[in-house]
Scaffold this active site. Sequence first.
Site, PDB file in Angstrom:
ATOM      1  N   HIS A 247       0.872  -1.211   0.076  1.00 33.05           N
ATOM      2  CA  HIS A 247       0.095   0.008  -0.072  1.00 33.05           C
ATOM      3  C   HIS A 247       1.025   1.274   0.020  1.00 33.05           C
ATOM      4  CE1 HIS A 247      -3.159  -2.865   0.673  1.00 33.05           C
ATOM      5  NE2 HIS A 247      -2.682  -3.216   1.861  1.00 33.05           N
TER       6      HIS A 247
ATOM      7  N   ARG B 109      -2.871  17.803   2.567  1.00 31.86           N
ATOM      8  CA  ARG B 109      -1.220  18.404   2.407  1.00 31.86           C
ATOM      9  C   ARG B 109      -0.700  18.212   1.032  1.00 31.86           C
ATOM     10  NH1 ARG B 109       1.115  13.448   1.595  1.00 31.86           N
ATOM     11  NH2 ARG B 109      -0.002  11.666   2.815  1.00 31.86           N
TER      12      ARG B 109
END
Length: 670
Positions: free
Chosen positions: A247, A303
């Site tokens: 992942h 972000r």
Amino acid sequence: MAKAEISKALYRRFRTLLIANRGEIACRVIRTARAMGLRTVAVYSEADANALHVAEADEAVLIGPARARDSYLNIERILEAAKKTGAEAIHPGYGFLSESAEFAQACADAGLIFVGPTAEMITAMGSKSGSKALMEKAGVPLVPGFHGEAQDDATLAKAADKIGFPVLVKASAGGGGRGMRVVRSAVELAPAIVSAKREAKAAFGDDRMLIEKYVDNPRHIEVQIVGDSHGNLVSLFERECTLQRRHQKVIEEAPSPTLNGAQREAVCAAARKAAGAVNYVGAGTIEFVSDGKDVFFIEMNTRLQVEHPVTELITGVDLVEWQLRVAFGEKLPLSQDQIKLNGHAIEARVYAENPHKNFMPSVGRIRTWRTPAETNGLRIDAGYREGDAVSPNYDAMLAKVIAWAPTRDAAINRLNRGLEETDIRGIVTNTPFLSALVTHPDVRANTIDTGFIERELKVLTPDSAAPGDLELCAAVAAIVASEEQAARATGTSPWLTAGWMPVGRRQRVFKFKHGSDEQRVTLNYGSGPATISIGTRELGFETAAADDGHFDLTLDGARSHIVSVIEGHELYLRTRHGRFDMHWVDPFGGDDEEQVGEDKIVAPLPGTVVALLAEEGATLEKGAAILTLEVMKMEQTLRAPFAGVLKRIKCKVGDIVGEGVELAEVEPSA
């Protein structure tokens, strides 16, 4: 959140910027801030006292010991550093405190500008479970799952059973693949949750879990968005991040080669809708998963992303500059219809890790750092340089190699060339693996999904090829050139080297080890042309003058460019056939090394013991789990090398252990 609620006091012009981060992203932010005329302040831990970002900033402040929780995650010390240096604004980078609502609010309370969204926006979108509820209300398509507050085992088990296996268990506050597990059956669920919670707590200080339906053969699509405090919100096209391992994104590209024009327009519109649900201000990314037909929202990252350079290269936008201009209180420089897509960009993350040892992080000092010139569409974003130490305390990413070209095929070729010309020594890196990955036929054809790397791992990490005639000749040439250079530097006699002789011929024998193989090479030199003897073959060769380990070698009329690094009796060569590590056998002996018996379970790297998975006296099958180490924020399970009995455990949970420390002993079965 109504637009009127966004206080303009949160966004205003400033002169001094503190970067609350380290490594590549800190260097990246410093570069743009300096170009905009801003004064920059770096913060650093004791482990990073000599780091590149510290050297590049105008000022730097020590904020604590090596452990992130005592330095880069310590809000109070970062705010103290800002006050001490007169910083008016803080850029959080990515990772660490970048998605911490507490940090954003602390900055606001201290009168500092947080270069990013407000604490309320981070809270709304930073929680995977909370953001999904918000997206459901806004009509953004979601993956079926459980995003509730209840965290007891029974509730999570019931939710997983209702969703149907396979499911994805992941940290609500997580990112970067940490605290995430794929669970394919009910019996796997409980241990997966325990492990994911432990990892999430260590990485984010929050062990809340959510459970989603795991989409088989999925593709990962994400959209870059930026909003300002005046109500303007734009998307800057999408990126495809399907090539992942555990992942964790490995290769990212923009635009997605999977979407057509209509799909691109639809997913970007969905991303703007998602960000608009909280009147988002700053740079952010809306992430989606696709099953090949539909696209589902999975999370928002409030972000800047690691992979932001590919978006910059296809749009011509400096996203850090836009972040800073938004923080100044300015309007976005471009409207949606002014943002144009140009060409294709692709990025590879260079990590200090060993693909041949299950991608185990590699730590140590970088003895050689060579990257190609940033020309012809090639860009290198790095956080390290020659001489820097790679610490076990932080993420193992060293640099990003990014390439742009008019077409995807050309961008891949350019990226591969950049990877092939990257030579980093002293630690092990994944650059050969990255080259094998981006040139794989299925990657070229875009017939991939997020499980591709795991399935093709053996193909992508082949055993290193044995050195051939070219490499053996190059090894001899590199050694001789190094000796001649040393002789000139010390003023010793050139007759001690393998140089020209007025009469007669001499021979010099070299022995090289590659793995368990040893090869003998004879250099014949003197009054005539030099030759190399390998077995029964005698080959003519010539070399051009070496420059920093680079030289041209002509072997039997064919010229090749060689890159070499010599460190004592260890040789690294890069030829047209690939990379080769060889050992020059010491002609005076001293090559024997003490080997640790394989019945000893030792720490492969410095780390923390987080779990003991077997008891002393237990009978173990080969491969049985013995204990788990946390190394660079990732968990590594150490297993029995053979069937036997666990004779002794020499550590306890919480122990911080060094590389090579014996942790357990297994006695083989009779």
